[in-house]
Write a protein that holds these residues in place. Structure first.
Motif, mmCIF file in Angstrom:
data_model
loop_
_atom_site.group_PDB
_atom_site.id
_atom_site.type_symbol
_atom_site.label_atom_id
_atom_site.label_comp_id
_atom_site.label_asym_id
_atom_site.label_seq_id
_atom_site.Cartn_x
_atom_site.Cartn_y
_atom_site.Cartn_z
ATOM 1 N N MET A 120 25.159 -19.340 107.739
ATOM 2 C CA MET A 120 23.911 -19.362 107.008
ATOM 3 C C MET A 120 23.789 -18.055 106.224
ATOM 4 O O MET A 120 24.255 -17.022 106.678
ATOM 5 C CB MET A 120 22.727 -19.478 107.983
ATOM 6 N N ILE A 121 23.153 -18.155 105.075
ATOM 7 C CA ILE A 121 22.873 -16.951 104.290
ATOM 8 C C ILE A 121 21.371 -16.707 104.323
ATOM 9 O O ILE A 121 20.577 -17.643 104.374
ATOM 10 C CB ILE A 121 23.394 -17.058 102.845
ATOM 11 N N LEU A 122 20.998 -15.447 104.314
ATOM 12 C CA LEU A 122 19.594 -15.066 104.368
ATOM 13 C C LEU A 122 19.121 -14.732 102.953
ATOM 14 O O LEU A 122 19.696 -13.872 102.289
ATOM 15 C CB LEU A 122 19.431 -13.851 105.278
ATOM 16 N N VAL A 123 18.106 -15.462 102.497
ATOM 17 C CA VAL A 123 17.519 -15.235 101.171
ATOM 18 C C VAL A 123 16.020 -15.017 101.332
ATOM 19 O O VAL A 123 15.463 -15.225 102.407
ATOM 20 C CB VAL A 123 17.802 -16.409 100.201
ATOM 21 N N THR A 124 15.353 -14.604 100.238
ATOM 22 C CA THR A 124 13.934 -14.238 100.298
ATOM 23 C C THR A 124 13.121 -15.096 99.336
ATOM 24 O O THR A 124 13.454 -15.204 98.153
ATOM 25 C CB THR A 124 13.758 -12.756 99.909
ATOM 26 N N VAL A 151 16.714 -20.372 91.232
ATOM 27 C CA VAL A 151 16.416 -21.633 91.900
ATOM 28 C C VAL A 151 17.677 -22.102 92.622
ATOM 29 O O VAL A 151 18.743 -22.247 92.007
ATOM 30 C CB VAL A 151 15.975 -22.722 90.880
ATOM 31 N N LEU A 152 17.544 -22.342 93.934
ATOM 32 C CA LEU A 152 18.625 -22.926 94.720
ATOM 33 C C LEU A 152 18.357 -24.420 94.813
ATOM 34 O O LEU A 152 17.276 -24.830 95.234
ATOM 35 C CB LEU A 152 18.660 -22.343 96.141
ATOM 36 N N THR A 153 19.324 -25.237 94.419
ATOM 37 C CA THR A 153 19.191 -26.680 94.538
ATOM 38 C C THR A 153 20.201 -27.158 95.567
ATOM 39 O O THR A 153 21.400 -26.902 95.437
ATOM 40 C CB THR A 153 19.455 -27.376 93.186
ATOM 41 N N LEU A 154 19.694 -27.826 96.607
ATOM 42 C CA LEU A 154 20.556 -28.356 97.650
ATOM 43 C C LEU A 154 21.076 -29.728 97.260
ATOM 44 O O LEU A 154 20.554 -30.364 96.326
ATOM 45 C CB LEU A 154 19.802 -28.439 98.978
ATOM 46 N N ILE A 155 22.082 -30.218 97.966
ATOM 47 C CA ILE A 155 22.685 -31.504 97.606
ATOM 48 C C ILE A 155 21.721 -32.674 97.770
ATOM 49 O O ILE A 155 21.896 -33.709 97.137
ATOM 50 C CB ILE A 155 23.989 -31.769 98.405
ATOM 51 N N ASP A 156 20.645 -32.500 98.579
ATOM 52 C CA ASP A 156 19.661 -33.576 98.726
ATOM 53 C C ASP A 156 18.532 -33.473 97.690
ATOM 54 O O ASP A 156 17.579 -34.249 97.722
ATOM 55 C CB ASP A 156 19.091 -33.592 100.148
ATOM 56 N N LEU A 185 12.798 -21.454 95.289
ATOM 57 C CA LEU A 185 12.743 -20.279 94.431
ATOM 58 C C LEU A 185 12.994 -19.076 95.318
ATOM 59 O O LEU A 185 12.350 -18.926 96.370
ATOM 60 C CB LEU A 185 11.365 -20.139 93.777
ATOM 61 N N VAL A 186 13.927 -18.229 94.915
ATOM 62 C CA VAL A 186 14.255 -17.050 95.724
ATOM 63 C C VAL A 186 14.211 -15.788 94.874
ATOM 64 O O VAL A 186 14.358 -15.842 93.650
ATOM 65 C CB VAL A 186 15.638 -17.197 96.407
ATOM 66 N N ALA A 187 14.044 -14.647 95.535
ATOM 67 C CA ALA A 187 13.942 -13.361 94.846
ATOM 68 C C ALA A 187 15.309 -12.830 94.422
ATOM 69 O O ALA A 187 15.395 -12.042 93.479
ATOM 70 C CB ALA A 187 13.245 -12.353 95.755
ATOM 71 N N GLU A 188 16.377 -13.234 95.103
ATOM 72 C CA GLU A 188 17.724 -12.745 94.780
ATOM 73 C C GLU A 188 18.177 -13.298 93.428
ATOM 74 O O GLU A 188 17.778 -14.387 93.021
ATOM 75 C CB GLU A 188 18.727 -13.175 95.862
ATOM 76 N N SER A 189 19.049 -12.545 92.759
ATOM 77 C CA SER A 189 19.612 -13.011 91.489
ATOM 78 C C SER A 189 20.727 -14.013 91.773
ATOM 79 O O SER A 189 21.198 -14.137 92.925
ATOM 80 C CB SER A 189 20.176 -11.826 90.694
ATOM 81 N N GLY A 214 23.803 -13.754 90.858
ATOM 82 C CA GLY A 214 24.959 -12.979 91.309
ATOM 83 C C GLY A 214 24.865 -12.591 92.778
ATOM 84 O O GLY A 214 25.863 -12.616 93.503
ATOM 85 N N GLU A 215 23.653 -12.217 93.218
ATOM 86 C CA GLU A 215 23.470 -11.858 94.628
ATOM 87 C C GLU A 215 23.685 -13.060 95.544
ATOM 88 O O GLU A 215 24.285 -12.933 96.611
ATOM 89 C CB GLU A 215 22.075 -11.270 94.855
ATOM 90 N N VAL A 216 23.205 -14.228 95.138
ATOM 91 C CA VAL A 216 23.400 -15.438 95.945
ATOM 92 C C VAL A 216 24.887 -15.769 96.026
ATOM 93 O O VAL A 216 25.408 -16.085 97.104
ATOM 94 C CB VAL A 216 22.590 -16.630 95.385
ATOM 95 N N ILE A 217 25.587 -15.660 94.904
ATOM 96 C CA ILE A 217 27.032 -15.927 94.902
ATOM 97 C C ILE A 217 27.746 -14.961 95.844
ATOM 98 O O ILE A 217 28.616 -15.357 96.613
ATOM 99 C CB ILE A 217 27.590 -15.845 93.464
ATOM 100 N N GLU A 218 27.341 -13.700 95.802
ATOM 101 C CA GLU A 218 27.962 -12.700 96.694
ATOM 102 C C GLU A 218 27.670 -13.009 98.165
ATOM 103 O O GLU A 218 28.546 -12.885 99.023
ATOM 104 C CB GLU A 218 27.442 -11.307 96.340
ATOM 105 N N LEU A 219 26.442 -13.458 98.466
ATOM 106 C CA LEU A 219 26.098 -13.831 99.843
ATOM 107 C C LEU A 219 26.962 -15.004 100.323
ATOM 108 O O LEU A 219 27.448 -15.004 101.454
ATOM 109 C CB LEU A 219 24.613 -14.209 99.938
ATOM 110 N N VAL A 220 27.149 -15.997 99.452
ATOM 111 C CA VAL A 220 27.971 -17.158 99.812
ATOM 112 C C VAL A 220 29.419 -16.718 100.005
ATOM 113 O O VAL A 220 30.079 -17.119 100.978
ATOM 114 C CB VAL A 220 27.863 -18.278 98.742
ATOM 115 N N ARG A 221 29.928 -15.878 99.124
ATOM 116 C CA ARG A 221 31.307 -15.381 99.228
ATOM 117 C C ARG A 221 31.499 -14.627 100.544
ATOM 118 O O ARG A 221 32.477 -14.836 101.252
ATOM 119 C CB ARG A 221 31.646 -14.491 98.037
ATOM 120 N N ASP A 222 30.553 -13.736 100.875
ATOM 121 C CA ASP A 222 30.635 -12.971 102.114
ATOM 122 C C ASP A 222 30.575 -13.879 103.336
ATOM 123 O O ASP A 222 31.295 -13.673 104.321
ATOM 124 C CB ASP A 222 29.519 -11.926 102.194
#
Length: 103
Positions: free
Chosen positions: A1-5, A29-34, A39-43, A45-53
């Motif tokens: 799981m990734i932690l977002v705000t 905006v994060l859109t899930l498969i469903d 809406l999240v505060a992270e950019s 690029g930050e979300v991509i980095e969280l997923v990569r990590d």
């Protein structure tokens, strides 16, 4: 799981395997498969980095759990023409019933 705000400041966890899309509109905006959207505060690029990590940590954990497998010598045939059984650590052995002989 990734932690977002959330934009309100509350943190929550998202399963990155369920992410379909991450967009900047200008809020991220994060859109899930469903179809669920967050809406999240992270950019983006930050979300991509969280997923990569996160994915790198899964691979690293899997590698640390694996034990090296030593080479097992080839079985020697026994007097009946069938190979002898060799014990391999961590391998479960299931016995087979011999096939009935034809009359």
């Amino acid at each position: 799981m990734i932690l977002v705000t959330r934009l309100t400041g509350a943190a929550f966890a998202v399963n990155p395997d369920l992410l379909e899309r991450v967009e900047a509109t200008p809020d991220t905006v994060l859109t899930l498969i469903d179809g669920t959207k967050y809406l999240v505060a992270e950019s983006v690029g930050e979300v991509i980095e969280l997923v990569r990590d996160y994915r790198a940590s899964v691979v690293a954990s899997a590698r640390s759990l694996r034990e090296p497998v030593s080479a097992v010598p080839a079985p020697e045939p026994c007097s009946e023409g069938r190979p002898e059984l060799h014990v391999v650590p961590g391998l479960r052995v299931v016995s087979r019933q011999s096939a009935p002989e034809e009359v």
